[in-house]
Design a protein around this motif. Structure first.
Motif, mmCIF file in Angstrom:
data_model
loop_
_atom_site.group_PDB
_atom_site.id
_atom_site.type_symbol
_atom_site.label_atom_id
_atom_site.label_comp_id
_atom_site.label_asym_id
_atom_site.label_seq_id
_atom_site.Cartn_x
_atom_site.Cartn_y
_atom_site.Cartn_z
ATOM 1 N N GLN A 9 48.018 -20.994 75.751
ATOM 2 C CA GLN A 9 47.856 -20.599 74.361
ATOM 3 C C GLN A 9 48.987 -19.671 73.902
ATOM 4 O O GLN A 9 49.550 -19.880 72.855
ATOM 5 C CB GLN A 9 46.506 -19.896 74.226
ATOM 6 N N LYS B 232 37.067 -23.675 73.745
ATOM 7 C CA LYS B 232 38.109 -24.702 73.869
ATOM 8 C C LYS B 232 38.997 -24.456 75.086
ATOM 9 O O LYS B 232 39.218 -25.350 75.905
ATOM 10 C CB LYS B 232 38.969 -24.747 72.582
ATOM 11 N N THR B 233 39.520 -23.229 75.191
ATOM 12 C CA THR B 233 40.402 -22.915 76.316
ATOM 13 C C THR B 233 39.626 -22.967 77.632
ATOM 14 O O THR B 233 40.110 -23.498 78.636
ATOM 15 C CB THR B 233 41.049 -21.525 76.133
ATOM 16 N N THR B 234 38.402 -22.458 77.609
ATOM 17 C CA THR B 234 37.575 -22.481 78.824
ATOM 18 C C THR B 234 37.363 -23.915 79.293
ATOM 19 O O THR B 234 37.456 -24.211 80.493
ATOM 20 C CB THR B 234 36.222 -21.788 78.551
ATOM 21 N N SER C 46 37.238 -19.705 66.865
ATOM 22 C CA SER C 46 37.630 -18.846 67.965
ATOM 23 C C SER C 46 36.395 -18.492 68.802
ATOM 24 O O SER C 46 35.347 -18.165 68.254
ATOM 25 C CB SER C 46 38.246 -17.580 67.374
ATOM 26 N N GLY C 47 36.519 -18.620 70.114
ATOM 27 C CA GLY C 47 35.395 -18.268 70.996
ATOM 28 C C GLY C 47 34.440 -19.425 71.261
ATOM 29 O O GLY C 47 33.452 -19.266 71.973
HETATM 30 N N1 LIG Z 1 38.295 -13.686 80.739
HETATM 31 C C1 LIG Z 1 37.180 -13.638 80.007
HETATM 32 N N2 LIG Z 1 36.257 -12.678 80.201
HETATM 33 C C2 LIG Z 1 35.110 -12.619 79.474
HETATM 34 N N3 LIG Z 1 34.787 -13.507 78.504
HETATM 35 C C3 LIG Z 1 35.685 -14.479 78.261
HETATM 36 C C4 LIG Z 1 36.923 -14.591 78.983
HETATM 37 N N4 LIG Z 1 37.601 -15.670 78.511
HETATM 38 C C5 LIG Z 1 36.824 -16.187 77.529
HETATM 39 N N5 LIG Z 1 35.677 -15.473 77.386
HETATM 40 C C6 LIG Z 1 34.598 -15.744 76.429
HETATM 41 O O1 LIG Z 1 34.253 -17.123 76.520
HETATM 42 C C7 LIG Z 1 34.048 -17.655 75.214
HETATM 43 C C8 LIG Z 1 34.954 -18.838 75.017
HETATM 44 O O2 LIG Z 1 36.291 -18.386 75.014
HETATM 45 P P1 LIG Z 1 37.534 -19.359 74.883
HETATM 46 O O3 LIG Z 1 38.743 -18.536 75.112
HETATM 47 O O4 LIG Z 1 37.307 -20.529 75.753
HETATM 48 O O5 LIG Z 1 37.412 -19.808 73.354
HETATM 49 P P2 LIG Z 1 38.458 -20.590 72.441
HETATM 50 O O6 LIG Z 1 37.657 -21.626 71.727
HETATM 51 O O7 LIG Z 1 39.609 -21.012 73.238
HETATM 52 O O8 LIG Z 1 38.880 -19.469 71.378
HETATM 53 P P3 LIG Z 1 40.296 -19.236 70.623
HETATM 54 O O9 LIG Z 1 40.309 -20.228 69.509
HETATM 55 O O10 LIG Z 1 40.196 -17.830 70.133
HETATM 56 O O11 LIG Z 1 41.387 -19.431 71.613
HETATM 57 C C9 LIG Z 1 34.276 -16.522 74.232
HETATM 58 O O12 LIG Z 1 33.044 -15.957 73.882
HETATM 59 C C10 LIG Z 1 35.090 -15.533 75.017
HETATM 60 O O13 LIG Z 1 34.823 -14.222 74.593
#
Ligand SMILES: Nc1ncnc2c1ncn2[C@@H]1O[C@H](COP(=O)(O)OP(=O)(O)OP(=O)(O)O)[C@@H](O)[C@H]1O
Ligand SMILES: [Mg+2]
Length: 334
Positions: free
Chosen positions: A108, A57-59, A53-54
């Motif tokens: 998601q 991936k989503t970004t 998590s974090g």
């Molecule tokens: N809208 C936002 N504002 C501030 N920080 C963000 C935002 N969206 C994501 N982040 C930060 O960017 C980083 C990557 O987040 P992301 O959501 O892409 O991770 P992820 O791998 O998809 O996680 P998960 O498995 O929990 O979905 C994290 O540190 C998160 O806190």
């Protein structure tokens, strides 16, 4: 061929991501959620994004579609989509049209993207209209067929409001929305988390079948290594906004080269097959505010840390035949 667009998107919609950097503005400062990501997403392949998590991936998925919004910002890089050029240079109506022609995205928490006040069928027609579909009946027929292939009663789904559907059904409806416009690139962000094992299998099966039937470029984001092992042709391992390993799924899962990938795989009983072998990953997932800005971002948790890791960031080297690994501790040639 697209249902609605006179200029069809090309059959093979590969994506070349180069030096992509994305940051978020937070109350603790501006942090990089993706840092210099370079990656090819191959057409007609299913690519799995994994990482805690974090990890970004989503970004990464959102940035591939140029859909990063405040407080996020794309700081640099390019996303070349076959037949469309650099997605990051498009905006407004051009970008909206590109999204309709190319991308099907399942969020998601897909139930959140449904409108609680409208029946599913009406929302599908809105989606079609907003992308210029003229034959809305054909669109509804297609949605009904997809619902039935995913084990649901098509008529019931189309005439229901979201609250009349279970969490698992809503998740499948999210997938129908992504597939119904005949996009060339399908991105599924945690598509099966709300599903029991049987429904999960049914959903993965339909995704795989449609991927093959339509020759799609498919990305599946998941925490579930079992899903990756079953579905993905290639896997991308993300850590603190960097690609630490990438390659053919079988090779990466059987012979992980990066210590983080090894840790991820050993933390999961479904892959090792033996509960006694399961070892939790050391340390806590990275916090963007505290990850090191020089040297390797993984070193605090790394079992093979060496002095160079404190001062020099590793660069990607070739691994798994046509993949990469980003670690000082691995042999450069394999
Ligand atoms: N809208 C936002 N504002 C501030 N920080 C963000 C935002 N969206 C994501 N982040 C930060 O960017 C980083 C990557 O987040 P992301 O959501 O892409 O991770 P992820 O791998 O998809 O996680 P998960 O498995 O929990 O979905 C994290 O540190 C998160 O806190
Ligand atoms: Mg996510």
């Amino acid at each position: 061929m697209s249902l609605h667009d006179p200029v069809p998107a090309p059959e093979d919609a590969g994506i070349q991501i180069r030096n992509l950097t994305v940051s978020y503005d937070t109350d603790r400062g501006r942090f990089h959620a993706l840092n210099d990501v370079t990656l090819d997403i191959r057409p007609r392949h299913i690519t799995g994004f994994i990482g805690e998590s974090g990890s970004g991936k989503t970004t990464l998925a959102m940035a591939m579609m140029n859909a990063i919004h405040n407080p996020g910002r794309i700081d640099g890089g390019s996303v070349l989509l076959e037949g469309a050029g650099d997605v990051l240079r498009l905006k407004g109506e051009e970008l909206r049209r590109l999204h309709g022609r190319y991308f099907g995205f399942v969020f998601q928490a897909s139930s959140n993207s449904l409108n609680p006040l409208k029946r599913i069928g009406a929302q599908l027609m809105d989606l079609g209209r907003s992308h210029g579909v003229t034959d809305l009946r054909a669109l509804l027929r297609e949605a009904k067929t997809l619902a039935e292939r995913m084990g649901m009663d098509g008529d019931r789904v189309l005439t229901s409001y979201q609250h009349e559907l279970s969490g698992g059904m809503r998740q499948r409806v999210g997938i129908i929305f992504a597939l119904v416009l005949k996009a060339r690139v399908i991105i599924l962000d945690e598509p099966t988390t709300a599903l029991d094992m049987l429904s999960q299998q049914a959903v993965l099966e339909i995704v795989r079948t449609i991927h093959q039937e339509r020759g799609l470029t498919t990305v599946i984001i998941t925490h579930d290594m079992g899903v990756v092992a079953e579905m993905a042709d290639r896997v991308v391992v993300l850590y603190a906004g960097r690609v630490v390993e990438e390659g053919p799924t079988q090779s990466v899962l059987r012979h992980p080269r990066h210590p983080y990938t090894r840790g991820l795989i050993h933390a999961i009983p479904r892959i090792t097959g033996n509960l006694h072998d399961v070892e939790p990953l050391q340390g806590t997932p990275p916090d963007l505010a505290t990850i090191p800005t020089i040297g390797c971002v993984f070193r605090e948790r790394c079992p093979i840390r060496a002095p160079i890791c404190d001062t020099v960031a590793p660069t990607p080297t070739s691994a798994h035949g046509d993949g990469i690994v980003t670690c000082h501790g691995v042999d450069q040639h394999d």
